[in-house]
Design a protein around this motif. Structure first.
Motif, PDB file in Angstrom:
ATOM      1  N   LEU A  46      52.254  27.619  38.373  1.00  0.00           N
ATOM      2  CA  LEU A  46      51.243  28.165  39.279  1.00  0.00           C
ATOM      3  C   LEU A  46      49.956  28.490  38.532  1.00  0.00           C
ATOM      4  O   LEU A  46      48.856  28.243  39.046  1.00  0.00           O
ATOM      5  CB  LEU A  46      51.789  29.403  39.979  1.00  0.00           C
ATOM      6  N   ALA A  47      50.060  29.042  37.342  1.00  0.00           N
ATOM      7  CA  ALA A  47      48.866  29.352  36.566  1.00  0.00           C
ATOM      8  C   ALA A  47      48.026  28.107  36.334  1.00  0.00           C
ATOM      9  O   ALA A  47      46.802  28.112  36.554  1.00  0.00           O
ATOM     10  CB  ALA A  47      49.277  29.975  35.230  1.00  0.00           C
ATOM     11  N   GLU A  48      48.672  27.042  35.918  1.00  0.00           N
ATOM     12  CA  GLU A  48      47.918  25.829  35.607  1.00  0.00           C
ATOM     13  C   GLU A  48      47.389  25.149  36.859  1.00  0.00           C
ATOM     14  O   GLU A  48      46.273  24.623  36.868  1.00  0.00           O
ATOM     15  CB  GLU A  48      48.780  24.875  34.777  1.00  0.00           C
ATOM     16  N   ALA A  49      48.163  25.161  37.929  1.00  0.00           N
ATOM     17  CA  ALA A  49      47.685  24.569  39.185  1.00  0.00           C
ATOM     18  C   ALA A  49      46.451  25.306  39.699  1.00  0.00           C
ATOM     19  O   ALA A  49      45.464  24.678  40.120  1.00  0.00           O
ATOM     20  CB  ALA A  49      48.796  24.581  40.233  1.00  0.00           C
ATOM     21  N   PHE A  50      46.467  26.636  39.669  1.00  0.00           N
ATOM     22  CA  PHE A  50      45.303  27.386  40.133  1.00  0.00           C
ATOM     23  C   PHE A  50      44.128  27.222  39.176  1.00  0.00           C
ATOM     24  O   PHE A  50      42.968  27.176  39.622  1.00  0.00           O
ATOM     25  CB  PHE A  50      45.659  28.861  40.306  1.00  0.00           C
ATOM     26  N   ARG A  51      44.396  27.137  37.884  1.00  0.00           N
ATOM     27  CA  ARG A  51      43.302  26.914  36.941  1.00  0.00           C
ATOM     28  C   ARG A  51      42.615  25.599  37.230  1.00  0.00           C
ATOM     29  O   ARG A  51      41.375  25.522  37.315  1.00  0.00           O
ATOM     30  CB  ARG A  51      43.825  26.940  35.493  1.00  0.00           C
ATOM     31  N   GLN A  52      43.408  24.542  37.385  1.00  0.00           N
ATOM     32  CA  GLN A  52      42.828  23.230  37.657  1.00  0.00           C
ATOM     33  C   GLN A  52      42.152  23.167  39.025  1.00  0.00           C
ATOM     34  O   GLN A  52      41.219  22.400  39.240  1.00  0.00           O
ATOM     35  CB  GLN A  52      43.896  22.151  37.544  1.00  0.00           C
ATOM     36  N   ALA A  53      42.617  23.984  39.955  1.00  0.00           N
ATOM     37  CA  ALA A  53      42.029  23.997  41.295  1.00  0.00           C
ATOM     38  C   ALA A  53      40.736  24.792  41.355  1.00  0.00           C
ATOM     39  O   ALA A  53      40.038  24.756  42.380  1.00  0.00           O
ATOM     40  CB  ALA A  53      43.029  24.576  42.293  1.00  0.00           C
ATOM     41  N   GLY A  54      40.394  25.519  40.292  1.00  0.00           N
ATOM     42  CA  GLY A  54      39.107  26.192  40.232  1.00  0.00           C
ATOM     43  C   GLY A  54      39.098  27.648  40.635  1.00  0.00           C
ATOM     44  O   GLY A  54      38.037  28.184  40.960  1.00  0.00           O
ATOM     45  N   VAL A  55      40.241  28.325  40.601  1.00  0.00           N
ATOM     46  CA  VAL A  55      40.216  29.757  40.904  1.00  0.00           C
ATOM     47  C   VAL A  55      39.419  30.473  39.821  1.00  0.00           C
ATOM     48  O   VAL A  55      39.559  30.167  38.633  1.00  0.00           O
ATOM     49  CB  VAL A  55      41.644  30.324  41.020  1.00  0.00           C
ATOM     50  N   PRO A  56      38.528  31.388  40.181  1.00  0.00           N
ATOM     51  CA  PRO A  56      37.722  32.060  39.161  1.00  0.00           C
ATOM     52  C   PRO A  56      38.576  32.827  38.152  1.00  0.00           C
ATOM     53  O   PRO A  56      39.648  33.348  38.480  1.00  0.00           O
ATOM     54  CB  PRO A  56      36.854  33.018  39.990  1.00  0.00           C
ATOM     55  N   GLU A  57      38.067  32.936  36.954  1.00  0.00           N
ATOM     56  CA  GLU A  57      38.810  33.590  35.877  1.00  0.00           C
ATOM     57  C   GLU A  57      39.098  35.039  36.230  1.00  0.00           C
ATOM     58  O   GLU A  57      38.220  35.777  36.680  1.00  0.00           O
ATOM     59  CB  GLU A  57      38.011  33.519  34.577  1.00  0.00           C
ATOM     60  N   GLY A  58      40.347  35.445  36.034  1.00  0.00           N
ATOM     61  CA  GLY A  58      40.764  36.809  36.293  1.00  0.00           C
ATOM     62  C   GLY A  58      41.301  37.055  37.691  1.00  0.00           C
ATOM     63  O   GLY A  58      41.931  38.087  37.941  1.00  0.00           O
ATOM     64  N   VAL A  59      41.082  36.121  38.618  1.00  0.00           N
ATOM     65  CA  VAL A  59      41.547  36.315  39.998  1.00  0.00           C
ATOM     66  C   VAL A  59      43.058  36.160  40.094  1.00  0.00           C
ATOM     67  O   VAL A  59      43.719  36.873  40.853  1.00  0.00           O
ATOM     68  CB  VAL A  59      40.819  35.348  40.956  1.00  0.00           C
ATOM     69  N   LEU A  60      43.635  35.221  39.348  1.00  0.00           N
ATOM     70  CA  LEU A  60      45.089  35.100  39.223  1.00  0.00           C
ATOM     71  C   LEU A  60      45.449  35.158  37.752  1.00  0.00           C
ATOM     72  O   LEU A  60      44.907  34.393  36.943  1.00  0.00           O
ATOM     73  CB  LEU A  60      45.607  33.785  39.819  1.00  0.00           C
ATOM     74  N   GLN A  61      46.375  36.066  37.406  1.00  0.00           N
ATOM     75  CA  GLN A  61      46.880  36.145  36.046  1.00  0.00           C
ATOM     76  C   GLN A  61      48.407  36.159  36.096  1.00  0.00           C
ATOM     77  O   GLN A  61      49.005  36.743  37.011  1.00  0.00           O
ATOM     78  CB  GLN A  61      46.345  37.401  35.353  1.00  0.00           C
ATOM     79  N   VAL A  62      49.028  35.492  35.143  1.00  0.00           N
ATOM     80  CA  VAL A  62      50.480  35.306  35.133  1.00  0.00           C
ATOM     81  C   VAL A  62      51.031  35.932  33.865  1.00  0.00           C
ATOM     82  O   VAL A  62      50.677  35.519  32.749  1.00  0.00           O
ATOM     83  CB  VAL A  62      50.853  33.822  35.234  1.00  0.00           C
ATOM     84  N   LEU A  63      51.922  36.925  34.059  1.00  0.00           N
ATOM     85  CA  LEU A  63      52.367  37.776  32.961  1.00  0.00           C
ATOM     86  C   LEU A  63      53.885  37.875  32.940  1.00  0.00           C
ATOM     87  O   LEU A  63      54.467  38.860  33.406  1.00  0.00           O
ATOM     88  CB  LEU A  63      51.767  39.174  33.126  1.00  0.00           C
ATOM     89  N   PRO A  64      54.586  36.884  32.374  1.00  0.00           N
ATOM     90  CA  PRO A  64      56.036  37.026  32.245  1.00  0.00           C
ATOM     91  C   PRO A  64      56.343  38.265  31.410  1.00  0.00           C
ATOM     92  O   PRO A  64      55.643  38.558  30.433  1.00  0.00           O
ATOM     93  CB  PRO A  64      56.459  35.756  31.506  1.00  0.00           C
ATOM     94  N   GLY A  65      57.367  38.995  31.803  1.00  0.00           N
ATOM     95  CA  GLY A  65      57.691  40.191  31.043  1.00  0.00           C
ATOM     96  C   GLY A  65      58.938  40.858  31.556  1.00  0.00           C
ATOM     97  O   GLY A  65      59.520  40.447  32.565  1.00  0.00           O
TER      98      GLY A  65
END
Length: 485
Positions: A189-208
């Motif tokens: 999901l992180a990479e799909a949204f990055r490639q789709a142009g979501v602005p930086e910081g709007v989606l962040q993915v934090l496994p933990g």
């Protein structure tokens, strides 16, 4: 061209792939034990910094036109479809999903994105009556930053079904996938949204781990928590969210009954019951955990269900023809086996299965079960089908209601109205007449009652708007109000 390449290696996604302060952990295949890569592990500091970034980015994202937000979501849906084969491979290798289940996850995930794109342009308010000379209306405004905590079992769907609608209506999102499925439930999901142009910081993915989850619930920037997981963990999330005066949407465990009435087609019922209990190794919250079967057809049903179980192929989920893959880890396997063996010790008859090799647990059928049998009374979260017999509708209703869960219900009968009358007496968030208990569609509200959660909080326009927005009352008038002092 691949979607992921090695971008996620030892990293978390904060708008770009970065090193996690919490270190990293291996991504391990439950089918083979192979280390597939490494993922970053977020700690409380990572979560705090991400929440601060998200709060800044959310204001600009909320101010963007609905067309812009919808376009990003459509592009994400298209990327998931375009890279379906690669994503399905990860879901199989990392999460143990057989081909059909992996394909289903990608299909539903893309649909969630397309439905969320349509949500962005939905009406978001109503004109209200007022006794004063003014315009009075309510509107749904973004909550702000939404925290999404998703589990290992169906990681792609159980992440995107909150991420997509929350983004559609103008929120920023912090997604914490289970570290065991950090690729299929996070990096994809992180990479799909990055490639789709979501602005930086709007989606962040934090496994933990639990510390990251606690930090997510406690952070003051995060106003809504969307949690999917066990009832035990959900109680803790709900309690913590309550202390911080923020909403928590909880989709929790289940022990869903499939009712087989005396007029049911037994051959069809056995197929339906096998799918409901054994799909994805029973690692689904809606899994058919209890088979309530009328005395008149119980012997035939148990025989046919056991035959179905014995015929299913258990093995490497990446191989063609595999019906069941591995369970997620040894802890889950040992819990399943303990419930099966204690049930047999308590008098249940083992009709099929009850054995395992490594993490591969055979589909299991238990007959002669009653309400006190461990595998009936508890959520197994494995490929186990306990059969309980009943002789009257009142007895059936009492059996079905002998649980604190209330997620999904299936009723098999040649008379659908009779099935609906029974469903009216059994509290459940979801009801399927003449089908099993496992289903999900992006357009339908989803959620349970009782210990299964806080109601329908996912899916469909109304549920998603209520989940991820705040209701604001607004009045407007031409001249300033006048008061006597």
């Amino acid at each position: 061209m691949t979607l992921l390449a090695d971008r996620f290696t030892s990293a978390i996604f904060t708008g770009a792939w970065t090193r996690a302060q919490g270190g990293d952990a291996p991504v391990v295949s439950p089918a083979t034990g192979e280390v597939l890569g490494r993922t970053g592990i977020a700690n409380a500091d990572d979560v705090h910094h991400a929440a601060t970034r998200a709060a800044r980015a959310q204001r600009e994202w909320a101010a963007a036109s609905f067309e812009e937000r919808a376009a990003v979501l459509r592009r994400v849906g298209g990327l998931l479809e375009a890279h379906a084969e690669e994503i399905q491979g990860w879901l199989g290798r990392e999460g143990g999903a057989a081909a059909g289940m992996a394909g289903f996850q990608v299909h539903v995930a893309a649909a969630e994105c397309f439905e969320a794109a349509a949500l962005a342009s939905q009406p978001h308010g109503e004109i209200l009556r007022t006794a004063k000379p003014r315009l009075s209306f309510s509107r749904q405004v973004p909550a702000g930053v939404v925290g999404v905590i998703a589990p290992f079992n169906v990681p792609l769907i159980l992440g995107i079904r909150s991420v997509a609608p929350a983004l559609a209506v103008g929120n920023a999102v912090l997604l914490k996938p289970d570290p065991r499925t950090a690729v299929g439930g996070g990096a994809v999901l992180a990479e799909a949204f990055r490639q789709a142009g979501v602005p930086e910081g709007v989606l962040q993915v934090l496994p933990g781990g639990a510390d990251a989850g606690q930090a997510l619930v406690a952070d003051p920037h995060v106003r809504v928590i969307s949690f999917t997981g066990s009832t035990e963990a959900g109680r803790k999330v709900g309690e913590a969210a309550g202390r911080h005066l923020k909403r928590a949407h909880l989709e929790l465990g289940g022990n869903s009954p499939l009712v087989v009435l005396d007029d049911a087609d037994v051959d069809a019922a056995a197929s339906i019951g096998a799918w409901g209990s054994f799909l994805h190794q029973g690692q689904i919250c809606m899994t058919t955990g209890r088979h309530l079967v009328h005395d008149a057809v119980a012997d035939a049903y148990a025989e046919r269900l056991a035959a179905k179980a014995d015929a299913l192929t258990v093995g490497d989920p990446t191989q063609e023809g595999t019906a069941l893959g591995p369970v997620i880890d040894t802890g889950q396997r040992d819990k399943i086996h303990a419930l099966v063996t204690s049930s047999v010790d308590a008098g249940a008859r083992l009709r099929a299965g009850g054995t395992y090799q490594d993490l591969y647990y055979r589909p299991t059928v238990l007959d002669g079960v009653d309400a006190r049998t461990p595998a009936y009374a508890q959520e197994v979260f494995g490929p186990v089908a306990p059969i309980v017999r009943f002789s009257s509708i009142d007895e059936l209703v009492e059996l079905a209601n002998s649980t604190e869960y209330g997620l999904s219900l299936g009723v098999l009968t040649r008379n659908p109205m009779r099935g609906m009358e029974i469903a009216d007496r059994i509290p459940s968030g979801i009801v399927h007449i003449n089908d099993q208990t496992v289903d999900d569609e992006a357009v339908a509200p989803f959620g349970g009652v009782g210990d299964s959660g806080t109601g329908s909080r996912f899916g469909g326009t109304r549920a998603n708007l209520e989940a991820f927005t705040e209701t604001q009352w607004v009045t407007m008038q031409a001249d300033p109000a006048r008061y006597p002092f």
